[in-house]
Design an enzyme around this catalytic site. Structure first.
Site, PDB file in Angstrom:
ATOM      1  N   ASP A 188      11.716  61.061 -16.122  1.00  0.00           N
ATOM      2  CA  ASP A 188      10.560  61.894 -15.762  1.00  0.00           C
ATOM      3  C   ASP A 188      10.919  63.383 -15.748  1.00  0.00           C
ATOM      4  OD1 ASP A 188       7.935  62.332 -15.214  1.00  0.00           O
ATOM      5  OD2 ASP A 188       8.065  61.899 -13.080  1.00  0.00           O
ATOM      6  N   SER A 193       4.379  68.436  -8.064  1.00  0.00           N
ATOM      7  CA  SER A 193       5.245  67.761  -9.028  1.00  0.00           C
ATOM      8  C   SER A 193       5.859  68.771  -9.999  1.00  0.00           C
ATOM      9  CB  SER A 193       4.452  66.714  -9.813  1.00  0.00           C
ATOM     10  OG  SER A 193       4.037  65.681  -8.965  1.00  0.00           O
ATOM     11  N   HIS A 201       5.536  63.601 -16.359  1.00  0.00           N
ATOM     12  CA  HIS A 201       4.157  63.178 -16.102  1.00  0.00           C
ATOM     13  C   HIS A 201       3.211  64.356 -15.911  1.00  0.00           C
ATOM     14  CE1 HIS A 201       5.357  63.528 -11.759  1.00  0.00           C
ATOM     15  NE2 HIS A 201       4.112  63.931 -11.650  1.00  0.00           N
TER      16      HIS A 201
END
Length: 442
Positions: free
Chosen positions: A206, A285, A176
């Site tokens: 992911d 992230s 993402h």
């Protein structure tokens, strides 16, 4: 001024030396020779400072009474006035020197001890210094056209973190972080920036792998650990670039294990996720989660927060899951994960029907389920809805919702034959299905 007042008090309170019948001063000479009565020996010291020859005679003939003749005679008024003037000048000079000095009077006499860190602090500092060169900053660029000039520009649409996987320039991050990017740029710890190419990605888990053409001496792969033996309560450390800030370290503990979250791209569940209370914010992230030895144990991927900021509940994909995915992406550029080849209805829709399972909405004829004969949901000639097969179990394992189905398929391999039990109408059937790999996604 405090020094001047103290000195003046000593000298004004000291009596004038008197002569004993042996020719020695009772109040100054005897006290001068006694080191335990320091306040009373000050007049003799200042007299010695004024008369160096007297000081020499004290050193050479300290045991002879005639050595103190100069101290034993009564002072004249002029001599006493000179003594007082000398003391006054000395006090003024000392006070003036303290006044003009650019030093705080209180701190001038304080010795600051060198800073000492505890052993756990030193270990944390060393861990950050050793692993920071392995953490990178990723900028996601998107093409935008100016509404007035019609110029095509690349503007940042997001950012995140990542880490160096090997000396070949492979960078691991979350999918993402790079989703929707026209170009990607990777900034190393020394602030050098390189254009990055996408090697491959796994939307379901992911995970994405990039590659940069950077000199090998600038690439420091992160040490990879294991996540199978983790324990709740052990310390963990997260390094990343939250909110676009430079390398930031947050610490915490493992709050829970074997959690399950959904992929931000496909909604497919990710199992065995690590839960931690180490602060993870937007920009973290894709960054590494480390154990106390500095080894990689997970990728920071999500937070649970209504406000979007860290609420003390963060999630990391375990390194045991990431390792296999990265190896496939580096070798083949894709992950060969088995699929049934169906589209199914949301779980809430099936619950309203009063049944438990996965309702098949579509089963393309070229897919594994279509080839095996699973029936999709459709409408008849009158527009009435005819429900398709409802999958209730796979290989004898109960399927209550979509997460259960994904969880079972994750344990299978491409080419495996699974026994799918379906509810068709008012009866159940078992249908063998040969699993196939997912079609390539550009």
């Amino acid at each position: 001024m405090g020094a001047y007042t103290l000195t003046s008090t000593f000298f004004s309170a000291t009596p004038t030396p008197t002569v004993s019948r042996y020719g020695r001063s009772k109040s100054s000479v005897s006290n001068f020779l006694s080191p335990h009565k320091s306040p009373n020996c000050l007049p003799a010291i200042f007299l010695a400072l004024r008369n160096p020859s007297l000081c020499n005679s004290l050193k050479s003939n300290s045991d002879h009474p005639s050595s103190f003749d100069k101290l034993s005679h009564p002072k004249s008024p002029i001599s006493s006035a000179l003594d007082s003037l000398f003391v006054l000048c000395t006090s003024i000079a000392l006070s003036f020197s303290l006044f003009i000095a650019d030093v705080d009077l209180a701190s001038a006499f304080v010795v600051t001890a060198p800073r000492k860190l505890q052993s756990d602090e030193l270990a944390t500092v060393r861990l950050f210094q050793d692993n920071t060169p392995s953490v990178v900053y990723i900028t996601n660029l998107a093409v935008r056209q100016d509404a007035f000039t019609l110029d095509v520009l690349e503007v940042p649409q997001g950012s995140g973190s990542g880490f160096v996987w090997d000396k070949q320039g492979h960078i691991v991050t979350n999918y993402h972080v790079i989703r929707g990017a026209s170009d990607l740029r990777v900034t190393l710890a020394d602030q050098t920036t390189y254009d990055a190419k996408v090697v491959g990605f796994d939307q379901d888990k992911d995970v994405a792998v990039l590659r940069v053409e950077a000199p090998k001496d600038k690439l420091r792969p992160i040490p990879v650990g294991v996540s199978a033996d983790l324990l709740v309560g052990q310390k963990v450390y997260a390094i990343g670039n939250p909110f676009g800030l430079d390398h930031t370290l947050t610490t915490g503990v493992i709050s829970g294990l074997r959690r399950e979250i959904s992929s931000a791209a496909t909604g497919r569940p990710i199992q065995d996720v690590i839960q931690t209370d180490a602060a993870i914010n937007p920009g973290n992230s894709g960054g590494p989660l480390l154990d106390s030895s500095g080894n990689l144990i997970g990728i920071n991927t999500a937070i649970y927060s209504p406000s979007g900021a860290s609420s003390g509940v963060g999630f990391s994909i375990p390194v045991d899951t990431v390792g296999g995915i990265v190896d496939q992406l580096v070798k083949f550029g894709k992950v060969t994960r088995p699929i049934l080849g169906i589209k199914f209805a949301p779980d809430q829709s099936v619950e309203q029907l009063g049944v438990s399972g996965v309702l098949v909405l579509d089963a393309p004829a070229e897919g594994p389920a279509g080839k095996a004969g699973l029936l999709p949901t459709k409408r008849d000639v009158y527009g009435r809805l005819i429900l398709g097969d409802i999958i209730t179990s796979v290989n004898g394992k109960k399927v209550a919702n979509g997460s259960d189905l994904y969880r079972i398929l994750d344990q299978c391999k491409v080419g495996d034959t699974v026994m799918v039990e379906v509810l068709r109408g008012d009866h159940k059937e078992k249908i063998p299905v040969i699993l196939e790999p997912r079609a390539d996604i550009s």
